[in-house]
Scaffold this active site. Structure first.
Site, short mmCIF file in Angstrom:
data_model
loop_
_atom_site.label_atom_id
_atom_site.label_comp_id
_atom_site.label_asym_id
_atom_site.label_seq_id
_atom_site.Cartn_x
_atom_site.Cartn_y
_atom_site.Cartn_z
N ALA A 202 0.54 -1.20 0.08
CA ALA A 202 0.23 0.04 0.02
C ALA A 202 0.86 1.27 -0.11
CB ALA A 202 -0.79 0.12 1.29
N HIS A 203 0.60 2.08 -1.09
CA HIS A 203 1.39 3.27 -1.11
C HIS A 203 0.74 4.63 -1.57
CE1 HIS A 203 1.93 2.34 -5.15
NE2 HIS A 203 2.36 3.43 -5.57
#
Length: 355
Positions: A202-203
């Protein structure tokens, strides 16, 4: 012919590894690394593992807002273009480095070639979508990975030449995924078994920069009932610390937090996972190429073919939908959506003939 290639983050390093050596056999390539990904785990390790030629120019421009970062890149690229005097500028994907490279080139009167052109999520709230749309309309040569991308560009009536070359990531996957799949020793430090865990990433700013959505993301991860390996992007870690949410993930029995991984270690974990849970466009595609089901924590995707083929499910941050999607049985067929592994050769040929 002299080509200036502008790259700055993990996916671009991977894509360039399929093109650079082939391009250098046809033309003079000079690479500039903007520094958008400046941690060693997100930068130098990819040059080492993928045997990319070291960049001739390092700008060291990382951090800050999208606007500020792009502005600093433009200011640094302007004199560099005047000094190098390239015949063309080559950019990849949809990052701030992509947009800055294209804008600086056009303003200097230098033609732009865009690899991975034509991809659309149709969500202008995503910085990446804005970057890719603007870059496509600035480009003289649009090198696209799929027929869907061709149709997107046709609808937008772009001025440049559109060429269907396939996806350069397929080239890299076909070369390196078989060896990575065999590296089951990579799983040992996380205490997981082949096919028994979820690999999560997740980014995206829309997920980690918004405190409410970040809390939803953490709740989703905490709700999973399988061991979950979660390599933490530096920005994601910082946001978790700021929100006081990192400890909850560290203390969850099923979570295995990891530092950012090089391409080979990450690919070994991906190829041996039960499923992938991500908000990354590139990881969605890597999962498809590896034959691993993907669950995407976004309401949309630019890689629509993976959803249509049944290998990718969009769940946004709905924990219940994610739980169901992670346990689904993948389809029996996995069509060749993005080419035959010769995209790098086609890209190098097309760029070398650009002027």
């Amino acid at each position: 012919m002299r080509i200036l290639t502008v790259i700055g983050n993990r996916p671009q390093f991977i894509k360039a590894s399929a093109v650079s050596s082939r391009l250098r056999s046809r033309a003079e390539e000079i690479t500039v690394h903007t520094g958008q990904h400046y941690d060693r785990e997100l930068s130098q390790v990819f040059f080492d593992e993928l045997k990319l030629p070291p960049p001739e120019h390092l700008l060291g421009i990382g951090g800050g807002t999208n606007t500020g970062q792009t502005a600093r890149m433009l200011a640094a690229l302007e004199p560099l273009l005047a000094d190098v005097r390239p015949d063309a500028v080559l950019v990849y994907g949809d990052t701030n480095s992509t947009l800055a490279g294209a804008l600086a080139a056009v303003q200097a009167g230098v033609p732009v070639a865009h690899v991975e052109a034509g991809m659309r999520s149709f969500d202008r709230s995503m910085p990446e979508e804005v970057n890719r749309v603007v870059t496509d309309h600035l480009s003289r040569l649009l090198l696209v990975p799929s027929q869907t991308a061709v149709e997107n560009l046709r609808r937008e009536s772009v001025d440049g030449t559109v060429e269907l070359v396939g996806d350069v990531m397929v080239d890299v996957a076909l070369l390196l995924q078989p060896g990575a799949r065999a590296r089951t020793d990579t799983l040992a430090p996380y205490g997981v078994e082949q096919g028994g865990y979820v690999l999560a990433t997740a980014h995206r700013a829309g997920n980690v920069d918004d405190p409410a959505r970040l809390a939803q993301l953490v709740a989703l991860l905490l709700s999973l009932d399988r061991p979950t390996v979660f390599p933490l992007h530096p920005r994601t870690r910082a946001r978790l610390v700021d929100a006081g949410l990192l400890a909850a993930l560290e203390q969850a029995d099923h979570m295995r937090l990891a530092k950012p991984l090089g391409y080979l270690d990450f690919t070994a974990l991906l190829c041996n996972a039960h499923a992938v849970l991500t908000d990354s466009g590139g990881v969605q595609k890597e999962a498809y190429l590896a034959g691993v089901p993907c669950v995407t924590m976004r309401p949309n995707t630019e890689w629509v073919e993976t959803v249509e083929a049944g290998w990718n499910v969009l769940v946004d941050l709905d924990a219940a939908a994610a739980a169901v999607a992670l346990e689904r049985i993948p389809p029996p067929e996995r069509p060749q959506l993005y080419g035959d592994g010769e995209a790098g050769e086609r890209v190098a040929t097309a760029v070398a003939l650009l002027t």
